[in-house]
Every structure is written in C-alpha cells, then in structure tokens.
Motif scaffolding. Sequence first.
Motif, PDB file in Angstrom:
ATOM      1  N   ASN A 178       0.856  -1.188   0.000  1.00 24.68           N
ATOM      2  CA  ASN A 178       0.000   0.000   0.000  1.00 24.68           C
ATOM      3  C   ASN A 178       0.892   1.238   0.000  1.00 24.68           C
ATOM      4  O   ASN A 178       1.353   1.680   1.049  1.00 24.68           O
ATOM      5  CB  ASN A 178      -0.910  -0.039   1.236  1.00 24.68           C
ATOM      6  CG  ASN A 178      -1.853   1.154   1.299  1.00 24.68           C
ATOM      7  OD1 ASN A 178      -1.862   2.016   0.413  1.00 24.68           O
ATOM      8  ND2 ASN A 178      -2.652   1.208   2.357  1.00 24.68           N
ATOM      9  N   TYR A 179       1.117   1.769  -1.194  1.00 25.68           N
ATOM     10  CA  TYR A 179       2.024   2.911  -1.295  1.00 25.68           C
ATOM     11  C   TYR A 179       1.298   4.193  -0.902  1.00 25.68           C
ATOM     12  O   TYR A 179       0.313   4.585  -1.547  1.00 25.68           O
ATOM     13  CB  TYR A 179       2.587   3.036  -2.718  1.00 25.68           C
ATOM     14  CG  TYR A 179       3.424   4.287  -2.903  1.00 25.68           C
ATOM     15  CD1 TYR A 179       4.719   4.352  -2.394  1.00 25.68           C
ATOM     16  CD2 TYR A 179       2.899   5.411  -3.541  1.00 25.68           C
ATOM     17  CE1 TYR A 179       5.484   5.503  -2.529  1.00 25.68           C
ATOM     18  CE2 TYR A 179       3.664   6.566  -3.680  1.00 25.68           C
ATOM     19  CZ  TYR A 179       4.950   6.603  -3.162  1.00 25.68           C
ATOM     20  OH  TYR A 179       5.689   7.742  -3.287  1.00 25.68           O
ATOM     21  N   ASN A 180       1.775   4.821   0.146  1.00 25.45           N
ATOM     22  CA  ASN A 180       1.303   6.160   0.508  1.00 25.45           C
ATOM     23  C   ASN A 180      -0.223   6.290   0.504  1.00 25.45           C
ATOM     24  O   ASN A 180      -0.776   7.240  -0.063  1.00 25.45           O
ATOM     25  CB  ASN A 180       1.931   7.157  -0.487  1.00 25.45           C
ATOM     26  CG  ASN A 180       2.089   8.538   0.116  1.00 25.45           C
ATOM     27  OD1 ASN A 180       1.861   8.727   1.308  1.00 25.45           O
ATOM     28  ND2 ASN A 180       2.458   9.495  -0.705  1.00 25.45           N
ATOM     29  N   ASN A 181      -0.884   5.281   1.094  1.00 25.32           N
ATOM     30  CA  ASN A 181      -2.354   5.293   1.174  1.00 25.32           C
ATOM     31  C   ASN A 181      -3.079   5.311  -0.158  1.00 25.32           C
ATOM     32  O   ASN A 181      -4.201   5.786  -0.258  1.00 25.32           O
ATOM     33  CB  ASN A 181      -2.842   6.472   2.016  1.00 25.32           C
ATOM     34  CG  ASN A 181      -2.823   6.122   3.488  1.00 25.32           C
ATOM     35  OD1 ASN A 181      -3.110   4.970   3.861  1.00 25.32           O
ATOM     36  ND2 ASN A 181      -2.472   7.086   4.327  1.00 25.32           N
ATOM     37  N   THR A 182      -2.453   4.780  -1.199  1.00 20.07           N
ATOM     38  CA  THR A 182      -3.154   4.660  -2.481  1.00 20.07           C
ATOM     39  C   THR A 182      -3.931   3.346  -2.532  1.00 20.07           C
ATOM     40  O   THR A 182      -4.728   3.128  -3.452  1.00 20.07           O
ATOM     41  CB  THR A 182      -2.153   4.652  -3.660  1.00 20.07           C
ATOM     42  OG1 THR A 182      -1.173   3.624  -3.424  1.00 20.07           O
ATOM     43  CG2 THR A 182      -1.444   5.991  -3.806  1.00 20.07           C
ATOM     44  N   GLY A 183      -3.649   2.433  -1.577  1.00 17.07           N
ATOM     45  CA  GLY A 183      -4.337   1.143  -1.587  1.00 17.07           C
ATOM     46  C   GLY A 183      -3.758   0.172  -2.602  1.00 17.07           C
ATOM     47  O   GLY A 183      -4.350  -0.865  -2.893  1.00 17.07           O
TER      48      GLY A 183
END
Length: 360
Positions: free
Chosen positions: A28-33
């Motif tokens: 989950n990169y930087n809350n991008t899912g």
Amino acid sequence: MQRVYNFSAGPSMLPLEVLEKAQSELLNYNNTGMSVMEMSHRSKPYEEIIATAEALLREIMSIPENYKVLFLQGGASTQFAMIPFNLTKNKKADYVNTGNWSSVAIKEGKRFTDLKVVASSEDKTFSYIPTIDKGELRADADYFHYTVNNTIYGTRFTEYPETGNVPLVCDASSSVLSEVYDMSKFGIFYAGAQKNIGPAGVTVVIIREDLIGNALPDTPTMLNYETHAKAGSMHNTPPTYGIYLAKLVFEWVKAQGGVAAIQKLNEAKAKLVYDAIDESQLFTAHVPNLKDRSLMNIPFFATNEDLDAKFIKECASLGLTTLKGYRTVGGMRASMYNGMPMEGAKALADHIKKFDMENK
Ligand SMILES: *Cc1c(COP(=O)(O)O)cnc(C)c1O
C-alpha cells in the motif's frame, strides 16, 4: 537465514534501509491502496515518484540545467548502439579500450561508425589505465567514449580525458554515485542501475541537451534520445518499480550526506581490503598501480588456484559470498558498491589476514 555480505559485481547489494522502506510500502504505497508495481505510470502518485527521482538525482549529482535525465530500459548494453545512432554526424568516433565492457562497446560501435581505438591496456590484461596520447584523438570525431570504472579488471580513471570540443561519453555503470563526478565535463554519462542505483531494468542516461535531436534518419524510435527527452521518459511504460527503488536509493544517498560523503566511505572500504591484500604474503591485487585501482571492484589472487578455491569456500561459510573472480581474470573479485556496509569490507579484510597467517 541471515543476510550475507554479497560481493557480487551486479546485481548487487542494496542498502538495507532501502529494502526495508520498499517492504513497508510494498502492499500500500502512501495510502493509495496499491503497490507501486500495480500503479499506472500516468497516475498522479507515479508522476510524483518519477519527478522526485529525477529531482533528487539532479541534486545529489549536481547535474547542470542544460542536461536531460532519462530513465530508460535495455541496460548499459543498449547504449552501446544508441550512442552512435544519436551522435553520428562525421561518422567518426574515438574509443578507449580498458576492458571487457569497453571492448563490447567498441564491437557494437564499429557496426555504425568509423571507430578508432585511441588507447588500450589490453597488452597487460587491462591491469592499468593507459595514457591518452592527444595526438591520437581526432578533432572531427563525433564523440569520445570511455569506461570510467572497469568492473571486471578493477581499474578506474581518476582524471577526465581532455577531448576539447569533442563530446565526452562515459559508461559509469559500476561507479555512478560512488564518487563525485563533475557532470559539466560530459556530453553523455550513462549507467545501468544494477550496481549503484537500484535493481536491474533501469538505465540512467544524463545527456547534454544540444546532443539531442541529431539522430541518424533510420534510428528506431525507441533508440532516439529525442523520443524519451520529449516525453520525460514516459514515451512508453517506463520500468516503474525500478525507478521507484532508484528514488529510494537517491533519498538514501542524500541522507548519508551525499555523494562526497559516500565517496569517503568507499575509499575507506577499499583501503581496508587493498591494504590487507598488499600486506599479505599470499595475495596479490590484479592492479598494481594504486592510482588506477577501482574503489568498487577489487580482483585479486592467492598464489595458486587451490588456495583461491579454499579462500572462496571459507569466505562463503562466513557469509561473505560471490567472491569468485570473472572467468577471464580468475582468482577472486570483491565488488563493494555503495550498498556494501563498512562491516562487510572489514570482515573480508579480516579474513584475508587470517587466511594469510594460516596458509603462508
Ligand atoms: C555491468 C556493466 C555493463 C552492462 O550493463 P547491462 O545493464 O547489463 O547492459 C556495461 N558497462 C559496465 C561498465 C558495467 O559494469
């Protein structure tokens, strides 16, 4: 299973902090899912990743404004053809032959241009940096190509070849970011990523803008620097995850105090190992001249092949791996890129000393 000190010539060790950061962002990169691997290269978060990677590289290498930074594929080996495709006007190019990779670049370049080898160290198994006789250089050459650090034979240039108005083209695959280079000296400075930048699959090309846009008419679109420069390395899908990891490495380099600080560390690491070799009775470095010695790749030998094999085996049992030399050189080769910590260099130097005591 513990992590080992991996002395591979490439792909090679990455800083542990970088791998841990990538691991923490993997799912989950930087809350991008989503993972960076799953992300459109045209998406906002990805555009930010590649822009940040470029900005950081410009900062840590002090790349002047009038240079483009390209993130390409095909490895340094593709550059061996891309360079003549893009730089050939007079159909003349001068090359220095300092080892395996120079030779491969020369072989490829000869297919496209009247190529002159202006200096070579082949007579002594590429164990030194040859003097470049200015009288050999052609003033109307389209470019001058050299390999600044020779991965297989363990030599490096410590001075910039003086080429006047002829653009200096440099293969820095095995030493980019390991020491400070004055980028204003170069027309093109290129490197495959898998030694000091990140995982295999990315090739960084730093090119002076006036050298873009002069490709031969038959140049394939993908081999034209202009294609990639115009599109900000996004003409087609770039190696997205590799560029993301390169960005993490650039952040890491900056956090270490930049390339100058890393160079100091690399000098200290190399000194530990060269000193152990030089002070031993059993071991000899392939490159005798201190000034010509690579900081990144150290080929060396014991007095016979049985001792080489015994040394390599003992090292492996201590977690010092991939020390076997390249087939044309033999013996051992210790590659210590930026990702190799000081402790790894120290462990190797210590075992060289111990082995010398026990076997001489
Ligand atoms: C590793 C290496 C290459 C080859 O790079 P690829 O990315 O595998 O094509 C070329 N030049 C030098 C100096 C190297 O060390």
